[in-house]
Scaffold this active site. Sequence first.
Site, short mmCIF file in Angstrom:
data_model
loop_
_atom_site.label_atom_id
_atom_site.label_comp_id
_atom_site.label_asym_id
_atom_site.label_seq_id
_atom_site.Cartn_x
_atom_site.Cartn_y
_atom_site.Cartn_z
N LEU A 104 4.18 11.06 -14.15
CA LEU A 104 5.52 10.47 -14.04
C LEU A 104 6.25 10.90 -12.78
CD1 LEU A 104 6.73 10.94 -17.73
CD2 LEU A 104 5.72 8.91 -16.69
N VAL B 44 5.10 16.23 -13.94
CA VAL B 44 5.45 15.73 -15.27
C VAL B 44 4.52 14.60 -15.65
CG1 VAL B 44 7.23 14.61 -16.67
CG2 VAL B 44 7.85 16.42 -15.09
N ASP C 16 22.80 22.80 -11.20
CA ASP C 16 22.05 21.79 -10.46
C ASP C 16 22.27 20.41 -11.08
OD1 ASP C 16 20.48 20.93 -8.38
OD2 ASP C 16 18.58 21.26 -9.42
#
Length: 650
Positions: free
Chosen positions: A340, A348, A459
């Site tokens: 992904l 991922v 973040d």
Amino acid sequence: MRMGASRLLLFLFCAMLTHLVKLAFAQQDPYVFHDCSNTGNVSRNSAYSKNVDTLLTTISSYTNIDYGFYNFSEGENSDRVNAIALCRVDLTPTDCQSCVKMCAFELLFRCPNQKEGIMWYMNCTVRYSNNSIFGVMQFKPVRQLSTDVKVTDPSGTFNQVRETLLDRLRSEAAASTSTLRKFATGRANSLYFDIYALLQCTPDLNQQECSDCLNQSIAKVSTCCDSSPGVRVLTPSCNVRYESYHFYRSTLEAPPPSSSTLPLPAKGKGSNSSRTIIIIVAAVVSAVLIFCICTCIYLRMRKQRKKVEMDEINSGAESLQFDFSMIRVATNNFSDVNKLGQGGFGTVYKGKFPNGQEIAVKRLSRSSEQGDQEFKNEILLVVKLQHRNLVRLLGFCFEGNERLLVYEFMPNASLDHFIFDPSKRLHLDWTIRYKIIVGIARGLQYLHEDSQFRIIHRDLKTSNVLLDEEMNPKISDFGMARLFTLDQSQANTRRIVGTYGYMAPEYAMHGHFSVKSDVFSYGVLILEMVCGQKNNYFQDGENTENLLSHAWKNWREGIASNLIDSTLRVGSTIEIMRCIHIGLLCVQENIAERPTMASVLLMLNSYSMALPVPSRPAFLMHNIVESDMLSDRSFQASQNEASMTDPYPR
């Protein structure tokens, strides 16, 4: 005076050994061990649990205590909680209070429902119980910490010197007449290196109780860690520590008695050139072997340290652990077809369990040291957080070198895949964008104020906001998040992490971060949602400016409607203009003037509420950040791109 080759070799070996021991302990986190008693659990809403929270979050606030020992109680009868905290005797009052505060808060985190618990940090201990613990000697639970390095000592002189030193200091510590401190420090000279030791009891013990506790601790050294150059034995009522280096303040040190010094071997009466050559050759060969051995020892200690950390995670979240084989099958052996995305800490993959449940698996890079910390951080934080606007961590896997995080699968990718794509942005009408803006605000408010912990994300950005099948937003990637105490407003760091365009300037330039740092990032995100463009630099006439300066200029000139994304053909102009106003309030240069997330939600949900006039935003220029990167502060940032991997589909 000429030093013999054998003694020189011995000196070099001991120096290298001492350095390795210091390095091994220096790299450890403040946390050492904890123990949550199995005597019984309580619910989070019970009076006892609330008393534990109150007591542990305020235990170090009594500043009149400057001798490192705290003893307080909270509640009555069966809901009464007793707590004790002890700092290492050489800590300053400020350092002691800071250590106790963080130790107590982490104890709340690790033992949220137990009636008794104890936490050992490197320099302090905090414990609480429903039983009376003041003036009561308690040896168990007991923990020990030592290096894998062993002193090769056929003559037994090292152990003999150590035992003599510890026994002498035990007597001195127990015999202390001070009602405030019970401790003793000292050093002794062995054939190999100096031994430095510190023994300490909680001052509520009498002489016999302190002596008994230290006696049992010293006996533990012989059974668990004999011939180790550095050992710590930790108990609720006392602790014993010795090292091959000077680890405590010099003002505590007493001179070593002459009887502790063993005589060095006598010199030989003669030598010839052949013998000298043999010694030199042997020394060189031995030095090479020692270097190789020490390197192996160091790597083994690093491996052992990682094992301790993972054992800690496993014990705290055992029910969330997946078998590696199960995840490998779910991802088709981590096939590229299922890939992904990829970021600085790993890749991922999409997966599917046999029951049909879709998952996103983050496979952390084996070579990333920061990946270790991110792995631990996500498990210990996210597993405790439950909110509809936070991505859900389903579990983890740690087998061999594999570190895997398993999340719920988010079919609509991350927000940046929509808002910054000219064609996909058409699917984000104002109703959906407003739902996303409000959902992110709710998730942040939960992190800052409504969860049992105060979490600073550090973040927040569009790529870290994932969208479910109904386009509901969920904040993800807590690898960089920081845990605050409930009354803590700000912290400092020398390691800056984040993304250009989203970082508050006080954080990027000085390492200061707080809930207002996340508010700044949220303000940038709101303006990006309204404008449909990134907060990067672009040409506006003759000027080069970023989105914040562009928005501020249009606001000041009364033409803020020019900021609205041209694809938003339908939507409430009043609502959109209000969001621009709120976004500018969040990115103000003055930290105190930025609203809290609770205030932001109130502004978003109450149209009758008058909004204050925003002041000048913080214009964070790239050259300012880059100049800071060249200083001695550790800096990790990305150019407005995903700095970590995201569990989204292609």
